[in-house]
Design an enzyme around this catalytic site. Structure first.
Site, PDB file in Angstrom:
ATOM      1  N   ARG A 124       0.728  -1.441   0.203  1.00 30.47           N
ATOM      2  CA  ARG A 124       0.075   0.686   0.653  1.00 30.47           C
ATOM      3  C   ARG A 124       1.162   1.329   0.200  1.00 30.47           C
ATOM      4  O   ARG A 124       1.468   1.160   0.482  1.00 30.47           O
ATOM      5  CB  ARG A 124      -0.988  -0.067   1.326  1.00 30.47           C
ATOM      6  CG  ARG A 124      -1.807  -0.860   1.312  1.00 30.47           C
ATOM      7  CD  ARG A 124      -3.458  -0.870   2.334  1.00 30.47           C
ATOM      8  NE  ARG A 124      -3.717  -0.328   2.207  1.00 30.47           N
ATOM      9  CZ  ARG A 124      -4.367   0.443   3.673  1.00 30.47           C
ATOM     10  NH1 ARG A 124      -4.635  -0.847   3.842  1.00 30.47           N
ATOM     11  NH2 ARG A 124      -5.397   0.768   3.379  1.00 30.47           N
ATOM     12  N   ASP A 318     -15.384   2.926   3.612  1.00 28.28           N
ATOM     13  CA  ASP A 318     -14.998   1.819   3.167  1.00 28.28           C
ATOM     14  C   ASP A 318     -16.362   0.231   3.456  1.00 28.28           C
ATOM     15  O   ASP A 318     -15.925  -0.854   3.413  1.00 28.28           O
ATOM     16  CB  ASP A 318     -14.636   1.632   5.603  1.00 28.28           C
ATOM     17  CG  ASP A 318     -13.266   1.708   5.947  1.00 28.28           C
ATOM     18  OD1 ASP A 318     -12.389   2.041   5.204  1.00 28.28           O
ATOM     19  OD2 ASP A 318     -12.737   2.225   6.895  1.00 28.28           O
ATOM     20  N   LYS A 345      -7.416   0.286  -0.797  1.00 30.33           N
ATOM     21  CA  LYS A 345      -7.518  -0.085   0.559  1.00 30.33           C
ATOM     22  C   LYS A 345      -6.995  -1.459   0.776  1.00 30.33           C
ATOM     23  O   LYS A 345      -5.638  -2.001   0.021  1.00 30.33           O
ATOM     24  CB  LYS A 345      -8.902  -0.361   0.266  1.00 30.33           C
ATOM     25  CG  LYS A 345      -9.552   0.558   0.516  1.00 30.33           C
ATOM     26  CD  LYS A 345      -8.711   1.706   1.986  1.00 30.33           C
ATOM     27  CE  LYS A 345      -9.358   2.830   2.127  1.00 30.33           C
ATOM     28  NZ  LYS A 345      -9.271   3.987   2.814  1.00 30.33           N
ATOM     29  N   ARG A 349     -10.503  -3.175  -4.080  1.00 30.13           N
ATOM     30  CA  ARG A 349     -11.924  -2.971  -4.092  1.00 30.13           C
ATOM     31  C   ARG A 349     -12.520  -3.249  -4.789  1.00 30.13           C
ATOM     32  O   ARG A 349     -13.780  -3.464  -5.096  1.00 30.13           O
ATOM     33  CB  ARG A 349     -12.254  -2.635  -2.997  1.00 30.13           C
ATOM     34  CG  ARG A 349     -11.953  -3.056  -1.310  1.00 30.13           C
ATOM     35  CD  ARG A 349     -12.171  -2.793   0.237  1.00 30.13           C
ATOM     36  NE  ARG A 349     -11.323  -3.040   1.450  1.00 30.13           N
ATOM     37  CZ  ARG A 349     -11.671  -2.435   2.374  1.00 30.13           C
ATOM     38  NH1 ARG A 349     -11.898  -1.187   2.550  1.00 30.13           N
ATOM     39  NH2 ARG A 349     -11.165  -3.081   3.430  1.00 30.13           N
TER      40      ARG A 349
END
Ligand code: S3P
Length: 437
Positions: A124, A318, A345, A349
């Site tokens: 990340r 989220d 993330k 996603r």
């Protein structure tokens, strides 16, 4: 260890559950209590792998933390200048919040430290915190790709400055404010969109001088942090989200979710689901720790597609895995845009959810910054991959309840990072879900 789930199809969801403590608040409660003078009792602490990793790191930094019972911690604060050099690397596990906030906090210490994480966290982007911290005088080395391990050199003189953030990120904002505690002069942050404000509000509750005005959040250093004595952690809206969607989409459902934190920077999914036609009642709203906490009663209702306004993305950042499932089961088209952050993330996603829902027969068109989901196609059983992403795994378990056959969901062990008892609570409410043998 690899863990797969076998999920669905499932019947109506009923009863009442309490979701576990908020992850963002639990991380910050341990961090600020560790830096404070005095003892802090934390109630409702999330017993998840991410937040336990943060607590373990502060133990390595010399802070005494007791766990008298599950969901409780007693933190004996070391004071702003009381942390000790750790003997080894500091392992943040899967947690971006842990690593990014710690980068800011450790940049101000007089000892060196190394922050490491698991495979997902090690992919990340960390330059978003390292670059502005470097501009304050910090010295932090990353890999050439700008990823962890982060080698934080101690003993640097930090200077407060103004930061205009390119990305709406509570983690980056928080890292800079934490570094600001150790800087000379004022550290100011301006966000492109407001994000969750727990750091500002909790730092203030611990006695820090945090001011807001003209779109800027300003940390004036020089005051010690002092324990407020007790921190009550609300239930995590992001964990409740899976049950909000599940009870909305499974006919006959009527579910009560107790003690859910309703910080307005977290509840974008509530607004979106209601626009889609969901039947969600907010019951017994009350104040707890400066935030509204309430019980949510959710009953099945037919959903229809909506356009999610881009300005709402940070308020439900989220919740997109859960939203994608609601959209796939709604009538009509749902459009998500301005959500390119989803690609960095715990997994990408957008790609993971689009691929998995398409494998079940949904019509999901990926876009660089979101997706177009044409809902209403029946979902079939099959095998899907959560890519080790806790929120994708739980969202897919929800989708499976409405599938026409059993769904095998791969790589679900990381659900333990945020919601270790998800499967148990889900089964209590009527989910069909078990660990694959
Ligand atoms: C968090 C901020 C958000 C969110 C994450 C928790 C926090 O991340 O996605 O789960 O506690 O500050 P970003 O700051 O990267 O948007």
């Amino acid at each position: 260890m690899r863990l797969d789930w076998l999920a669905g199809p499932g019947g109506p969801l009923r009863g009442g559950i309490s979701v576990p403590g908020d992850k963002s608040v639990s991380h910050r409660a341990v961090m600020f209590a560790a830096l404070a003078e005095g003892t802090t009792r934390i109630h409702g602490f999330l017993e998840g792998e991410d937040t336990r990793a943060t607590a373990a790191i502060f133990a390595q930094l010399g802070v005494c933390i007791e766990a008298p019972s599950p969901s409780q911690r007693i933190v004996h604060g070391a004071g702003l200048h009381g942390l000790r050099a750790p003997a080894g690397d500091l392992d943040c596990g899967n947690s971006g919040t842990g690593m990014r906030l710690l980068a800011g906090l450790l940049a101000g210490q007089d000892f060196d430290s190394v922050l490491v994480g698991d495979t997902s966290l090690s992919r990340r982007p960390m330059r978003r915190v390292v670059d502005p911290l470097t501009a304050m005088g910090a010295r932090i080395d990353t890999t050439p790709e700008g990823t962890a391990p982060l080698r934080v050199r101690g003993g640097q003189r930090l200077r407060g400055r103004d930061h205009e953030l390119a990305v709406a990120s509570a983690q980056v904002k928080s890292a800079l404010l934490l570094a600001g505690l150790y800087a000379e002069g004022i550290t100011r942050v301006r966000e492109p969109h407001p994000t969750r404000d727990y750091t500002e509000r909790m730092l203030r509750a611990f006695g820090a001088d945090v001011r807001e005005g003209g779109g800027w959040i300003a940390l004036h250093p020089g005051r010690p942090l002092r324990s407020p004595g007790r921190v009550d952690v609300p239930g995590d809206f992001s964990s409740a989200a899976f049950f909000l969607v599940a009870a909305s989409v499974v006919p006959g459902s009527d579910l009560l979710l107790r003690n859910v934190g309703l910080n307005p920077r977290r509840t974008g999914l509530l607004d979106t689901l209601r626009e889609m036609g969901a039947d969600i009642a907010v019951l017994h709203p009350r104040e707890s720790g400066g935030d509204t906490v309430a019980d949510l009663r959710v009953r099945h209702a037919p959903l229809h597609g909506v356009d999610v306004p881009a300005h709402r993305v940070p308020d439900m950042i989220d919740e997109f895995p859960a939203l994608f499932v609601a959209a796939a089961l709604a009538d009509g088209v749902t459009r998500v845009s301005g959500a390119e952050e989803l690609r960095v993330k715990e997994s990408d996603r957008i790609a993971v959810m689009a691929r998995a829902l398409a494998a079940l027969g949904a019509d999901v068109e990926e876009r660089p910054d979101g997706a177009v989901i044409r809902g209403g196609a029946p979902l079939r059983g099959g095998a899907v991959d959560s890519a080790g992403d806790h929120r994708c795994a739980m969202a897919l378990a929800v989708a499976a309840q409405r599938a026409q056959g059993q769904v095998r969901i791969g790589d679900c062990a990381n659900v333990a990072t945020s919601f270790p008892d998800f499967a148990g609570l889900a089964v209590d409410t009527g989910f069909t879900l078990r660990v694959a043998g």
